[in-house]
Write a protein that holds these residues in place. Structure first.
Motif, PDB file in Angstrom:
ATOM      1  N   ASP A 102     -77.683 -85.882  47.819  1.00 27.69           N
ATOM      2  CA  ASP A 102     -78.635 -86.279  46.774  1.00 27.69           C
ATOM      3  C   ASP A 102     -79.038 -85.049  45.961  1.00 27.69           C
ATOM      4  O   ASP A 102     -78.402 -83.999  46.072  1.00 27.69           O
ATOM      5  CB  ASP A 102     -79.858 -86.988  47.399  1.00 27.69           C
ATOM      6  CG  ASP A 102     -80.668 -86.075  48.320  1.00 27.69           C
ATOM      7  OD1 ASP A 102     -80.404 -84.859  48.383  1.00 27.69           O
ATOM      8  OD2 ASP A 102     -81.583 -86.598  48.992  1.00 27.69           O
ATOM      9  N   ALA A 103     -80.095 -85.152  45.153  1.00 30.47           N
ATOM     10  CA  ALA A 103     -80.491 -84.030  44.301  1.00 30.47           C
ATOM     11  C   ALA A 103     -80.933 -82.829  45.133  1.00 30.47           C
ATOM     12  O   ALA A 103     -80.856 -81.693  44.683  1.00 30.47           O
ATOM     13  CB  ALA A 103     -81.616 -84.463  43.356  1.00 30.47           C
TER      14      ALA A 103
ATOM     15  N   ARG B 290     -90.870 -83.318  44.843  1.00 27.57           N
ATOM     16  CA  ARG B 290     -89.918 -82.354  45.400  1.00 27.57           C
ATOM     17  C   ARG B 290     -88.680 -83.103  45.864  1.00 27.57           C
ATOM     18  O   ARG B 290     -88.800 -84.154  46.510  1.00 27.57           O
ATOM     19  CB  ARG B 290     -90.525 -81.657  46.625  1.00 27.57           C
ATOM     20  CG  ARG B 290     -91.809 -80.953  46.290  1.00 27.57           C
ATOM     21  CD  ARG B 290     -92.508 -80.417  47.512  1.00 27.57           C
ATOM     22  NE  ARG B 290     -93.798 -79.866  47.083  1.00 27.57           N
ATOM     23  CZ  ARG B 290     -94.619 -79.195  47.853  1.00 27.57           C
ATOM     24  NH1 ARG B 290     -94.316 -79.007  49.113  1.00 27.57           N
ATOM     25  NH2 ARG B 290     -95.749 -78.730  47.367  1.00 27.57           N
ATOM     26  N   THR B 291     -87.524 -82.512  45.601  1.00 27.40           N
ATOM     27  CA  THR B 291     -86.282 -83.208  46.002  1.00 27.40           C
ATOM     28  C   THR B 291     -86.203 -83.368  47.524  1.00 27.40           C
ATOM     29  O   THR B 291     -85.560 -84.293  48.006  1.00 27.40           O
ATOM     30  CB  THR B 291     -85.022 -82.476  45.493  1.00 27.40           C
ATOM     31  OG1 THR B 291     -85.060 -81.115  45.940  1.00 27.40           O
ATOM     32  CG2 THR B 291     -84.922 -82.513  43.983  1.00 27.40           C
TER      33      THR B 291
ATOM     34  N   ILE C 178     -87.752 -88.282  37.627  1.00 27.59           N
ATOM     35  CA  ILE C 178     -89.155 -87.857  37.498  1.00 27.59           C
ATOM     36  C   ILE C 178     -89.290 -86.374  37.884  1.00 27.59           C
ATOM     37  O   ILE C 178     -89.910 -85.587  37.165  1.00 27.59           O
ATOM     38  CB  ILE C 178     -90.079 -88.742  38.372  1.00 27.59           C
ATOM     39  CG1 ILE C 178     -90.171 -90.146  37.778  1.00 27.59           C
ATOM     40  CG2 ILE C 178     -91.467 -88.100  38.520  1.00 27.59           C
ATOM     41  CD1 ILE C 178     -90.831 -91.174  38.688  1.00 27.59           C
ATOM     42  N   ILE C 179     -88.683 -86.015  39.005  1.00 27.29           N
ATOM     43  CA  ILE C 179     -88.772 -84.623  39.483  1.00 27.29           C
ATOM     44  C   ILE C 179     -88.154 -83.668  38.455  1.00 27.29           C
ATOM     45  O   ILE C 179     -88.733 -82.648  38.102  1.00 27.29           O
ATOM     46  CB  ILE C 179     -88.073 -84.485  40.858  1.00 27.29           C
ATOM     47  CG1 ILE C 179     -88.836 -85.283  41.920  1.00 27.29           C
ATOM     48  CG2 ILE C 179     -87.959 -83.004  41.265  1.00 27.29           C
ATOM     49  CD1 ILE C 179     -88.080 -85.489  43.234  1.00 27.29           C
ATOM     50  N   LYS C 180     -86.984 -84.052  37.924  1.00 30.91           N
ATOM     51  CA  LYS C 180     -86.279 -83.162  36.997  1.00 30.91           C
ATOM     52  C   LYS C 180     -86.868 -83.171  35.598  1.00 30.91           C
ATOM     53  O   LYS C 180     -87.023 -82.121  34.982  1.00 30.91           O
ATOM     54  CB  LYS C 180     -84.806 -83.589  36.879  1.00 30.91           C
ATOM     55  CG  LYS C 180     -83.980 -83.268  38.084  1.00 30.91           C
ATOM     56  CD  LYS C 180     -82.505 -83.542  37.789  1.00 30.91           C
ATOM     57  CE  LYS C 180     -81.660 -83.236  38.998  1.00 30.91           C
ATOM     58  NZ  LYS C 180     -80.241 -83.574  38.778  1.00 30.91           N
ATOM     59  N   HIS C 181     -87.161 -84.364  35.095  1.00 31.55           N
ATOM     60  CA  HIS C 181     -87.525 -84.467  33.675  1.00 31.55           C
ATOM     61  C   HIS C 181     -89.025 -84.564  33.436  1.00 31.55           C
ATOM     62  O   HIS C 181     -89.553 -83.872  32.569  1.00 31.55           O
ATOM     63  CB  HIS C 181     -86.774 -85.627  33.017  1.00 31.55           C
ATOM     64  CG  HIS C 181     -85.292 -85.500  33.172  1.00 31.55           C
ATOM     65  ND1 HIS C 181     -84.571 -84.456  32.631  1.00 31.55           N
ATOM     66  CD2 HIS C 181     -84.399 -86.246  33.858  1.00 31.55           C
ATOM     67  CE1 HIS C 181     -83.285 -84.576  32.962  1.00 31.55           C
ATOM     68  NE2 HIS C 181     -83.156 -85.650  33.715  1.00 31.55           N
ATOM     69  N   ALA C 182     -89.724 -85.434  34.186  1.00 30.89           N
ATOM     70  CA  ALA C 182     -91.164 -85.579  33.935  1.00 30.89           C
ATOM     71  C   ALA C 182     -91.923 -84.340  34.420  1.00 30.89           C
ATOM     72  O   ALA C 182     -92.797 -83.820  33.735  1.00 30.89           O
ATOM     73  CB  ALA C 182     -91.703 -86.840  34.616  1.00 30.89           C
ATOM     74  N   TYR C 183     -91.552 -83.846  35.609  1.00 29.44           N
ATOM     75  CA  TYR C 183     -92.258 -82.680  36.167  1.00 29.44           C
ATOM     76  C   TYR C 183     -91.463 -81.373  36.030  1.00 29.44           C
ATOM     77  O   TYR C 183     -91.975 -80.316  36.398  1.00 29.44           O
ATOM     78  CB  TYR C 183     -92.592 -82.926  37.642  1.00 29.44           C
ATOM     79  CG  TYR C 183     -93.695 -83.939  37.852  1.00 29.44           C
ATOM     80  CD1 TYR C 183     -94.966 -83.724  37.316  1.00 29.44           C
ATOM     81  CD2 TYR C 183     -93.474 -85.106  38.576  1.00 29.44           C
ATOM     82  CE1 TYR C 183     -95.982 -84.653  37.514  1.00 29.44           C
ATOM     83  CE2 TYR C 183     -94.483 -86.040  38.770  1.00 29.44           C
ATOM     84  CZ  TYR C 183     -95.736 -85.811  38.241  1.00 29.44           C
ATOM     85  OH  TYR C 183     -96.734 -86.725  38.431  1.00 29.44           O
ATOM     86  N   LYS C 184     -90.235 -81.471  35.549  1.00 28.29           N
ATOM     87  CA  LYS C 184     -89.384 -80.280  35.358  1.00 28.29           C
ATOM     88  C   LYS C 184     -89.408 -79.351  36.576  1.00 28.29           C
ATOM     89  O   LYS C 184     -89.601 -78.150  36.460  1.00 28.29           O
ATOM     90  CB  LYS C 184     -89.791 -79.531  34.086  1.00 28.29           C
ATOM     91  CG  LYS C 184     -89.648 -80.410  32.842  1.00 28.29           C
ATOM     92  CD  LYS C 184     -89.984 -79.698  31.566  1.00 28.29           C
ATOM     93  CE  LYS C 184     -89.649 -80.551  30.360  1.00 28.29           C
ATOM     94  NZ  LYS C 184     -90.393 -81.843  30.310  1.00 28.29           N
ATOM     95  N   TYR C 185     -89.256 -79.944  37.735  1.00 24.98           N
ATOM     96  CA  TYR C 185     -89.207 -79.258  39.036  1.00 24.98           C
ATOM     97  C   TYR C 185     -90.531 -78.637  39.476  1.00 24.98           C
ATOM     98  O   TYR C 185     -90.581 -77.901  40.456  1.00 24.98           O
ATOM     99  CB  TYR C 185     -88.094 -78.185  39.075  1.00 24.98           C
ATOM    100  CG  TYR C 185     -86.708 -78.785  39.045  1.00 24.98           C
ATOM    101  CD1 TYR C 185     -86.164 -79.383  40.171  1.00 24.98           C
ATOM    102  CD2 TYR C 185     -85.949 -78.746  37.872  1.00 24.98           C
ATOM    103  CE1 TYR C 185     -84.899 -79.937  40.151  1.00 24.98           C
ATOM    104  CE2 TYR C 185     -84.676 -79.306  37.835  1.00 24.98           C
ATOM    105  CZ  TYR C 185     -84.159 -79.899  38.982  1.00 24.98           C
ATOM    106  OH  TYR C 185     -82.909 -80.446  38.944  1.00 24.98           O
ATOM    107  N   PHE C 186     -91.647 -78.917  38.756  1.00 24.16           N
ATOM    108  CA  PHE C 186     -92.961 -78.511  39.261  1.00 24.16           C
ATOM    109  C   PHE C 186     -93.155 -79.249  40.585  1.00 24.16           C
ATOM    110  O   PHE C 186     -93.059 -80.476  40.639  1.00 24.16           O
ATOM    111  CB  PHE C 186     -94.038 -78.915  38.234  1.00 24.16           C
ATOM    112  CG  PHE C 186     -95.442 -78.802  38.738  1.00 24.16           C
ATOM    113  CD1 PHE C 186     -95.980 -77.556  39.041  1.00 24.16           C
ATOM    114  CD2 PHE C 186     -96.228 -79.932  38.910  1.00 24.16           C
ATOM    115  CE1 PHE C 186     -97.275 -77.451  39.516  1.00 24.16           C
ATOM    116  CE2 PHE C 186     -97.529 -79.830  39.380  1.00 24.16           C
ATOM    117  CZ  PHE C 186     -98.061 -78.588  39.681  1.00 24.16           C
TER     118      PHE C 186
END
Lengths: 121, 149
Positions: free
Chosen positions: A24-25, B18-19, B57-65
């Motif tokens: 996964d990611a 968090r991923t 959401i993790i990547k785009h909405a929170y940009k890994y915050f």
């Protein structure tokens, strides 16, 4: 906790990556490192064995897309093998079978490289 | 216990962006979907769709915050299994989700849109709601048929 790991085995000129667990990611960077390790060492004939892969999301699929260009530029390929129906369905939904060769067994994928090499020499 | 006030069942998971939490999210959805009596295939599809939504959401909405909040609300009735996924990050305009041109993606090394396409393909209904500056919500629904598919 979902885990993911890879291992690599060289069989002649062909390298096989074995995938295990959940891709996964969070775990995709592990596979990126594995591909980087091969490509950086000039190993471009790559078979991926999916037998022990339980799960894949688009982040995992993206890894195959990230490396295919570089590999083919160097006259290599990434050939996929031994996918469960569940994993194959995701690849299929996104049209991957048009861009990647997918084999039922690892041997078929490895042999395809050997055939191509014999034809070319 | 039989005198249930409502047939609507709710459940909730609040988790950080968090991923490493994707595995817990998938486990939460798996348990809930099993309880709802969905088929193995339907459950696999729902798990992947929710993973894709949360990854976006993790990547785009929170940009890994890593400390953004993601809320998953389950709303199950006899006919539908619905997951509302809420975030408080940057809002996003989904636009038209079409079948990705993989060759083009591949040339441009663009992977982000694949998840949105998968969500649409795997679920019966996908709805986006955004209140700019407040929250974003994506609502994923799967029909529960009498045969459990």
């Amino acid at each position: 906790m979902a885990e993911f790991s890879t291992s690599v085995e060289d069989k002649g000129e062909v390298s096989t990556i074995y995938l295990k667990g959940f891709l996964d990611a969070h775990t995709a960077p592990t596979l990126e490192n594995t591909f980087s390790g091969l490509v950086d060492n000039g190993k471009y004939s790559i078979v991926v064995n999916f037998k022990d892969l339980s799960y894949i999301s688009s982040a995992g699929l993206g890894v195959f897309m990230a490396f295919i260009e570089k590999v083919r530029e160097n006259e290599g390929d990434i050939k996929l093998s031994v996918m469960s129906d569940k994993v194959f369905n995701i690849f299929d939904l996104l049209g991957f079978p048009l861009l990647y060769e997918i084999f039922k067994t690892e041997e078929e994928a490895v042999n395809k490289f050997r055939e191509n090499k014999n034809l070319g020499s | 216990m039989e005198a249930d006030k409502s047939k609507l069942k709710k459940d909730k998971l609040e988790i950080k962006s968090r991923t490493e939490n994707l595995a817990e999210i998938r486990e939460f959805i798996n348990s809930a979907a099993l309880e709802a009596g969905l088929s193995k295939e339907a459950i696999d599809n729902i798990i992947l769709a929710v993973d894709e939504a949360c990854t976006n959401i993790i990547k785009h909405a929170y940009k890994y915050f890593p400390d953004g909040k993601i809320v998953l609300n389950l709303k199950t009735d006899k006919k539908t299994f619905t997951i509302e996924i809420i975030d408080y990050g940057t809002s996003f305009e989904p636009g038209l989700v079409t079948h990705p041109d993989l060759q083009k993606y591949f040339n441009e090394k663009r992977v982000g849109g694949l998840g949105m396409y998968l969500m649409k393909a795997l679920m019966d209904d996908v709805r986006y709601t955004t209140v700019p500056g407040k929250f974003n919500q994506v609502s994923l629904s799967k029909n529960i048929n009498s045969n459990g598919r």
